[in-house]
Enzyme design. Structure first.
Site, PDB file in Angstrom:
ATOM      1  N   CYS A  24       0.824  -1.212   0.000  1.00 26.87           N
ATOM      2  CA  CYS A  24       0.000   0.000   0.000  1.00 26.87           C
ATOM      3  C   CYS A  24       0.857   1.261   0.000  1.00 26.87           C
ATOM      4  O   CYS A  24       0.388   2.329  -0.374  1.00 26.87           O
ATOM      5  CB  CYS A  24      -0.950  -0.006   1.192  1.00 26.87           C
ATOM      6  SG  CYS A  24      -0.115  -0.154   2.781  1.00 26.87           S
ATOM      7  N   HIS A  45      19.294  -0.158  -1.188  1.00 28.40           N
ATOM      8  CA  HIS A  45      17.881   0.232  -1.074  1.00 28.40           C
ATOM      9  C   HIS A  45      17.031  -0.968  -0.657  1.00 28.40           C
ATOM     10  O   HIS A  45      16.216  -0.863   0.263  1.00 28.40           O
ATOM     11  CB  HIS A  45      17.388   0.803  -2.392  1.00 28.40           C
ATOM     12  CG  HIS A  45      15.947   1.211  -2.360  1.00 28.40           C
ATOM     13  ND1 HIS A  45      15.511   2.383  -1.780  1.00 28.40           N
ATOM     14  CD2 HIS A  45      14.825   0.571  -2.794  1.00 28.40           C
ATOM     15  CE1 HIS A  45      14.203   2.454  -1.866  1.00 28.40           C
ATOM     16  NE2 HIS A  45      13.756   1.365  -2.474  1.00 28.40           N
TER      17      HIS A  45
END
Length: 443
Positions: free
Chosen positions: A50, A99
């Site tokens: 989300c 990352h």
């Protein structure tokens, strides 16, 4: 062979954009198939939550890889490419590795230290693996990322303290009662925050839940979720006598629980401790109730103070976590370097030469009277044999270096010759010829 990540997240894109580029589970297989069909994309994993949508690929060329990913998202979701590019970020090489490791360790999450992201990373990887979207590099990258995330959670306190209002309420309740096992909680109201808090209370041992609400049907529905009891709003003080914990969140414009109410309740409870959490704004519970003996009352600001304090603790833990991530990035990068063709050829030649020299020295022990000329002949002969054996594999490895799946051939060669992961040497060792005065091994 280049590792690239392209994505957008809560940090770069509003929800109106994020909701247009999601990849729910039911379309992941098809989308991975389409993505790996692009000419420069060798492997791919799609992470869609989300708060973020990220695509990790192994590409033959970094610029073509970025272009292919952007085009894929634009085409798949019928989204204008120029609009999409305003929100996309890219990382490649070590930056992409770092990352992913930070994402898996929840260092890039909206709520620092939240636990769900590691499961979401694992699910995304599992799906790509099952769809044959991954191979040697992303298999190892994602497994290593999950390991890094596990280390961060086990070696730091990044996930120890509550940072949600609902869970902070549970944390406060645990300070009043030694344990929540077997306790009874009363919920005044039936909204989302009440439901979240109740879920945390039940998962921490609360045995019975009493629910009251101005709309009795909603109270019944919520009570059913926890196998509890719904009571009418006009009667809830009668049932509060049996509650150890009271959570209140209604839309009332004034206090619905006063000091006089609780004084009567406490008399009937024989002054056993009771814990109030007032999540409502305006407040439902008169703060004066806290002056009554064995009444512990907290409001939304008290809970927010707990959350902010805990967030500071998590930020301290994050500093340690960043060091762990950096260490794991180094470990993975060292392995990645072994997939380059030149270091592999160098290692292959060096190990073959070491074998040649050892075997030749063993043989020379049986020939104490060998002449210089004979030794030179033996050196030349064995070196020629080694070179001929390695010639074709080395030529093939060099040829495959420029192909889309070339690194997979390199990995296979490494496996077949049992070449262990190690930091590649910059240059091959020069072949050394055995000299007549060499000291035999073992003497």
């Amino acid at each position: 062979m280049h590792i690239i990540v392209a994505g957008l997240s809560h940090k770069t894109a509003p929800v109106e954009i994020r909701e247009t580029v999601t990849f729910p589970e039911q379309i992941l297989s098809d989308s991975l198939h389409v993505l790996t069909g692009y000419p420069s994309v060798c492997e791919a994993v799609i992470l869609s939550t989300c708060n973020r949508m990220e695509i990790y690929v192994v590409a033959t060329d970094p610029e073509k890889g970025k272009d292919n990913i952007t085009q894929f998202i634009s085409d798949y979701h019928t989204l204008d490419r120029d609009t999409l590019q305003k929100y996309l970020y890219f990382h490649e090489g070590t930056s992409a590795i770092r990352h992913l490791f930070r994402v898996s360790s929840s260092l890039d999450s909206m709520v620092l230290g939240e636990a769900q992201i590691q499961g979401q990373v694992k699910k995304a990887y599992d799906m790509a693996f099952e769809c044959q979207g991954t191979a040697a590099v992303l298999n190892r990258l994602f497994r290593h990322a999950l390991l890094a995330g596990k280390r961060v959670r086990s070696e730091t306190e990044i996930g120890e303290s509550a940072v949600s209002i609902s869970y902070a309420a549970v944390e406060l309740a645990k300070k009043v009662f030694e344990t929540l096992d077997g306790r009874t909680a009363m919920l005044i109201g039936a909204g989302e925050m009440i439901e979240l808090t109740a879920t945390h209370l039940v998962s921490n041992g609360v045995k019975h839940v009493i629910v009251t609400n101005r709309t009795f049907e909603r109270a019944e529905a919520l009570a059913e979720q926890y196998k509890g009891t719904a009571v009418k709003f006009s009667d809830f003080f009668d049932h509060m006598v049996h509650a150890d914990i009271v959570i209140s969140s209604t839309g009332a414009p004034h206090h619905i629980v006063t000091k006089d109410h609780i004084s009567k309740v406490m008399q009937k409870r024989k002054h056993k401790p009771i814990f109030f959490i007032d999540i409502a704004v305006p407040r439902d519970i008169d703060p004066a109730v806290a002056k009554i003996y064995n009444v512990f009352a907290y409001d939304i600001d008290d809970l927010d103070n707990v959350v902010q304090t805990n967030l500071e603790e998590r930020k301290k833990a994050a500093e340690i976590a960043e060091d762990i991530v950096e260490s794991e990035v180094g470990n993975f990068s060292a392995w990645l370097a072994t997939l380059e063709v030149a270091p592999l050829i160098s290692t292959l030649r060096r190990e073959a030469e070491e074998i040649r020299q050892k075997e030749l020295e063993k043989y020379l022990r049986k020939l104490p009277n060998i002449t210089e000329a004979e030794l030179n002949t033996l050196n030349a002969l064995t070196s020629a044999i080694i070179n001929k054996i390695l010639h074709k594999p080395i030529v093939k490895a060099k040829e495959s270096a420029n192909r889309k799946d070339g690194y997979l051939h390199v990995e296979s060669l490494r496996y077949l010759f049992d070449i262990q992961d190690e930091e590649a040497e910059s240059e091959a060792s020069a072949p050394g010829l055995i000299e007549l005065h060499s000291k035999p091994i073992g003497d």
